[in-house]
Design a protein around this motif. Structure first.
Motif, PDB file in Angstrom:
ATOM      1  N   ILE A 127       8.230  -6.194   8.563  1.00 57.53           N
ATOM      2  CA  ILE A 127       9.154  -6.417   7.447  1.00 57.53           C
ATOM      3  C   ILE A 127       8.408  -6.320   6.113  1.00 57.53           C
ATOM      4  N   ILE A 128       9.068  -5.755   5.123  1.00 60.37           N
ATOM      5  CA  ILE A 128       8.510  -5.702   3.774  1.00 60.37           C
ATOM      6  C   ILE A 128       9.640  -5.981   2.775  1.00 60.37           C
ATOM      7  N   GLY A 129       9.312  -6.684   1.703  1.00 63.23           N
ATOM      8  CA  GLY A 129      10.329  -7.013   0.706  1.00 63.23           C
ATOM      9  C   GLY A 129       9.707  -7.588  -0.546  1.00 63.23           C
ATOM     10  N   GLY A 130      10.560  -8.067  -1.433  1.00 62.40           N
ATOM     11  CA  GLY A 130      10.101  -8.608  -2.707  1.00 62.40           C
ATOM     12  C   GLY A 130      10.992  -8.122  -3.837  1.00 62.40           C
ATOM     13  N   PRO A 131      10.689  -8.515  -5.062  1.00 57.13           N
ATOM     14  CA  PRO A 131      11.525  -8.123  -6.200  1.00 57.13           C
ATOM     15  C   PRO A 131      11.689  -6.617  -6.366  1.00 57.13           C
ATOM     16  N   MET A 132      10.675  -5.836  -5.953  1.00 55.83           N
ATOM     17  CA  MET A 132      10.804  -4.384  -6.096  1.00 55.83           C
ATOM     18  C   MET A 132      11.944  -3.842  -5.244  1.00 55.83           C
ATOM     19  N   PHE A 133      12.221  -4.483  -4.107  1.00 49.51           N
ATOM     20  CA  PHE A 133      13.331  -4.041  -3.256  1.00 49.51           C
ATOM     21  C   PHE A 133      14.677  -4.512  -3.803  1.00 49.51           C
ATOM     22  N   ALA A 134      14.698  -5.689  -4.401  1.00 49.28           N
ATOM     23  CA  ALA A 134      15.928  -6.154  -5.049  1.00 49.28           C
ATOM     24  C   ALA A 134      16.277  -5.254  -6.225  1.00 49.28           C
ATOM     25  N   LEU A 135      15.251  -4.838  -6.965  1.00 49.92           N
ATOM     26  CA  LEU A 135      15.474  -3.960  -8.116  1.00 49.92           C
ATOM     27  C   LEU A 135      15.936  -2.571  -7.682  1.00 49.92           C
ATOM     28  N   GLU A 136      15.339  -2.047  -6.600  1.00 56.27           N
ATOM     29  CA  GLU A 136      15.685  -0.696  -6.160  1.00 56.27           C
ATOM     30  C   GLU A 136      17.009  -0.655  -5.402  1.00 56.27           C
ATOM     31  N   TYR A 137      17.171  -1.532  -4.416  1.00 58.36           N
ATOM     32  CA  TYR A 137      18.344  -1.457  -3.544  1.00 58.36           C
ATOM     33  C   TYR A 137      19.501  -2.336  -4.018  1.00 58.36           C
ATOM     34  N   TRP A 141      17.537   0.399  -9.685  1.00 57.82           N
ATOM     35  CA  TRP A 141      16.591   0.646 -10.783  1.00 57.82           C
ATOM     36  C   TRP A 141      15.181   0.817 -10.221  1.00 57.82           C
ATOM     37  N   LYS A 142      14.944   1.946  -9.569  1.00 57.39           N
ATOM     38  CA  LYS A 142      13.646   2.175  -8.923  1.00 57.39           C
ATOM     39  C   LYS A 142      12.512   2.203  -9.941  1.00 57.39           C
ATOM     40  N   TRP A 143      12.781   2.729 -11.128  1.00 52.09           N
ATOM     41  CA  TRP A 143      11.725   2.810 -12.140  1.00 52.09           C
ATOM     42  C   TRP A 143      11.206   1.423 -12.515  1.00 52.09           C
ATOM     43  N   LEU A 144      12.119   0.454 -12.575  1.00 52.94           N
ATOM     44  CA  LEU A 144      11.701  -0.906 -12.906  1.00 52.94           C
ATOM     45  C   LEU A 144      10.998  -1.552 -11.706  1.00 52.94           C
ATOM     46  N   ALA A 145      11.427  -1.173 -10.512  1.00 56.91           N
ATOM     47  CA  ALA A 145      10.776  -1.661  -9.297  1.00 56.91           C
ATOM     48  C   ALA A 145       9.331  -1.165  -9.242  1.00 56.91           C
ATOM     49  N   VAL A 146       9.120   0.080  -9.607  1.00 54.88           N
ATOM     50  CA  VAL A 146       7.767   0.662  -9.636  1.00 54.88           C
ATOM     51  C   VAL A 146       6.892  -0.062 -10.647  1.00 54.88           C
ATOM     52  N   LEU A 147       7.451  -0.343 -11.805  1.00 54.69           N
ATOM     53  CA  LEU A 147       6.691  -1.077 -12.827  1.00 54.69           C
ATOM     54  C   LEU A 147       6.288  -2.457 -12.319  1.00 54.69           C
ATOM     55  N   GLU A 372      -1.300  -6.160  -1.717  1.00 53.69           N
ATOM     56  CA  GLU A 372      -1.225  -5.081  -0.736  1.00 53.69           C
ATOM     57  C   GLU A 372       0.216  -4.658  -0.480  1.00 53.69           C
ATOM     58  N   ARG A 373       1.160  -5.591  -0.584  1.00 51.00           N
ATOM     59  CA  ARG A 373       2.565  -5.213  -0.439  1.00 51.00           C
ATOM     60  C   ARG A 373       3.019  -4.361  -1.625  1.00 51.00           C
ATOM     61  N   ALA A 374       2.522  -4.652  -2.802  1.00 52.00           N
ATOM     62  CA  ALA A 374       2.851  -3.833  -3.974  1.00 52.00           C
ATOM     63  C   ALA A 374       2.275  -2.430  -3.819  1.00 52.00           C
ATOM     64  N   VAL A 375       1.039  -2.337  -3.322  1.00 50.78           N
ATOM     65  CA  VAL A 375       0.399  -1.038  -3.100  1.00 50.78           C
ATOM     66  C   VAL A 375       1.141  -0.254  -2.020  1.00 50.78           C
ATOM     67  N   GLU A 376       1.555  -0.960  -0.969  1.00 42.90           N
ATOM     68  CA  GLU A 376       2.298  -0.295   0.100  1.00 42.90           C
ATOM     69  C   GLU A 376       3.623   0.258  -0.407  1.00 42.90           C
ATOM     70  N   TYR A 377       4.278  -0.476  -1.290  1.00 42.46           N
ATOM     71  CA  TYR A 377       5.531   0.000  -1.865  1.00 42.46           C
ATOM     72  C   TYR A 377       5.296   1.257  -2.702  1.00 42.46           C
ATOM     73  N   LEU A 378       4.182   1.284  -3.421  1.00 42.01           N
ATOM     74  CA  LEU A 378       3.890   2.398  -4.327  1.00 42.01           C
ATOM     75  C   LEU A 378       3.367   3.633  -3.600  1.00 42.01           C
ATOM     76  N   LYS A 379       2.435   3.420  -2.651  1.00 43.10           N
ATOM     77  CA  LYS A 379       1.704   4.559  -2.077  1.00 43.10           C
ATOM     78  C   LYS A 379       1.814   4.677  -0.560  1.00 43.10           C
ATOM     79  N   GLY A 380       2.420   3.732   0.110  1.00 43.92           N
ATOM     80  CA  GLY A 380       2.538   3.812   1.556  1.00 43.92           C
ATOM     81  C   GLY A 380       1.448   3.010   2.273  1.00 43.92           C
ATOM     82  N   ARG A 381       1.634   2.821   3.572  1.00 48.34           N
ATOM     83  CA  ARG A 381       0.758   1.984   4.393  1.00 48.34           C
ATOM     84  C   ARG A 381      -0.687   2.486   4.419  1.00 48.34           C
ATOM     85  N   LYS A 382      -0.895   3.789   4.292  1.00 51.54           N
ATOM     86  CA  LYS A 382      -2.240   4.350   4.435  1.00 51.54           C
ATOM     87  C   LYS A 382      -3.202   3.874   3.344  1.00 51.54           C
ATOM     88  N   TRP A 383      -2.669   3.352   2.234  1.00 50.58           N
ATOM     89  CA  TRP A 383      -3.520   2.896   1.140  1.00 50.58           C
ATOM     90  C   TRP A 383      -3.869   1.409   1.243  1.00 50.58           C
TER      91      TRP A 383
END
Length: 451
Positions: A127-137, A141-147, A372-383
């Motif tokens: 499972i993955i989540g956080g404010p970036m998912f609330a902002l996007e889904y 507002w994906k751009w604000l989620a990325v920020l 690491e969850r923020a990095v995973e959201y931005l670049k994927g699990r491999k990072w």
């Protein structure tokens, strides 16, 4: 470097000025009103936090999720930060800090609810989540989620990593004359042993460490309160009166105004419990829970323990100690705290040292997960593995370097995290009320949410 440091100093002062304080405290109060004072369910929340719900969806137990959030939240701010607020804003700052925690329970509740509502299951089942998912889904507002994710990843290296490592190295050098290079190496290895195991490893260690360290710190506070028993009621009275009438402050306290007491008390309370910052919901999303409201209640108990209990006890300890020993003089909050704990025979100073060391180390662990969850959201699990390695290396760097600029940069990143998170809370407040009515107000807390 000097120019850059000055820039971040001024930016930090601007970001954490009255507009941010009003925005955060205003959100706390607004959510408290529309959610019909969820603070009244705090003891239910505490009971839920220690119940395991094995049949629910999630990666870790609700208690493990809460412990990880508390590990990142309970830190030097609860000890030195409260004392600093008192030194700068007078004893009245304690009341403002406490009130911020009381109202902040509502915001932490709302953050936990949205974290579960908009979390996602990855292909590997985690499972993955956080404010970036609330902002996007939730808002699209994906751009604000990325920020938000960018600010979180950067902040994890500041307030969550290097400044904590530096605090540990400085403390061990001053107290036990241990070289920062030795301390940095040890803390680096300890951090690596935990964080390379992922969220379950971090949660497992935090679940053991947080209750242990909080218990002994609170025990120390209770002892000092017992020693200062004759001064407890005068201390509480002074705290309450000087919050609105600073002329009443006496003893060794500096002269302050109501505005100073409110400013430093509110700012320290907000910074201490992280309600509205957006960090805690990242780990709340991983909790095993049958519906968003159950985890929302569990999350809200974190602010209760952090500010309503621990920060309040610290404040009473310090104010009563100043009244009990009027010859105390101080230049900063650290001195106030050391003087208060030195009154415990033999074990006082070691207890404070142990508390600061464990609080700082647990913060390093908790913030690694956020980053690491923020990095995973931005670049994927491999990072994620690369992030963990860099994070571990940063622990050593933080132990041996001068971090003035890092402190200011971290303050800026934390403020920039809060802004998009608060936007999501306010914009999705209707969803928060709907879910609360559906599960809490209608007595359906045991109901499993249908996908």
């Amino acid at each position: 470097m000097e120019v850059l440091n000055q820039f971040f100093t001024e930016l930090s002062g601007l970001l954490w000025g009255w507009p941010m304080i009003i925005l955060l405290l205003g959100t706390h109060i607004y959510l408290t009103i529309i959610l019909r004072f969820p603070q009244r369910y705090i003891f239910k929340a505490v009971r839920l936090s220690v119940k395991r719900d094995k049949d629910a969806t999630g990666d870790v137990s609700q208690f493990a999720s809460l412990a990880t959030a508390l590990a990142a939240t309970i830190g030097t701010g609860n000890i030195i930060g409260v004392a600093t607020a008192i030194a700068l804003g007078g004893p009245g700052a304690v009341l403002w800090c406490w009130l911020t925690g009381v109202f902040g329970i509502s915001t932490k509740y709302a953050e936990g609810l949205l974290a579960i509502k908009y979390r996602k299951k990855k292909p590997d089942g985690k499972i993955i989540g956080g404010p970036m998912f609330a902002l996007e889904y939730g808002l699209g507002w994906k751009w604000l989620a990325v920020l938000f994710a960018i600010f979180t990843a950067i902040a994890s290296f500041g307030i969550g990593n290097t400044v904590q490592a530096n605090a540990i190295a400085t403390l061990t050098k001053e107290t036990y004359q241990i070289s920062p290079y030795i301390t940095g190496t040890v803390v680096c290895l300890m951090t690596g042993a935990v964080v390379l195991g992922g969220v379950k490893s971090i949660a497992r260690v935090c679940s053991m460490l947080v209750p242990f360290m909080a218990f002994f710190y609170v025990l120390g506070c209770i002892y000092i309160i017992g020693v200062n028993a004759a001064y407890i009621l005068p201390a509480i009275k002074l705290i309450c009166v000087s919050a609105f009438s600073p002329q009443a402050a006496g003893g060794g306290f500096v002269g302050t105004t109501v505005m100073m007491a409110a400013r430093y008390g509110i700012a320290r309370g907000l910074f201490s419990n992280e309600s509205g910052l957006g960090s805690a919901p990242i780990v709340a999303a991983a909790a095993q829970t049958r519906n968003p409201v159950r985890q929302a209640l569990v999350s809200s108990s974190g602010t209760f323990w952090d500010t309503v209990i621990i920060c309040a006890m610290t404040g009473i300890v310090i104010v009563s100690s100043v009244l009990a020993y009027p010859d105390i003089t101080f230049d900063n909050g650290a001195v106030l705290t050391k003087v208060a704990f030195s009154k415990i025979p033999v074990v006082g100073t070691p207890l404070l040292t142990f508390g600061l060391l464990t609080f700082a180390f647990s913060t390093i662990l908790g913030w690694c997960y956020y980053g690491e969850r923020a990095v995973e959201y931005l670049k994927g699990r491999k990072w994620v593995l690369a992030y963990r390695i860099i994070y571990i290396a940063a622990v050593f760097a933080g132990s041996v370097l001068n971090l003035t600029i890092v402190w200011n940069l971290a303050d800026c990143m934390n403020a920039l995290m809060a802004i998009p998170n608060l936007i999501s809370l306010l914009a999705l407040s209707g969803i928060i009320v709907h879910e609360t009515r559906k599960f809490l107000w209608r007595g359906r807390l045991d109901r499993i949410e249908e996908d």
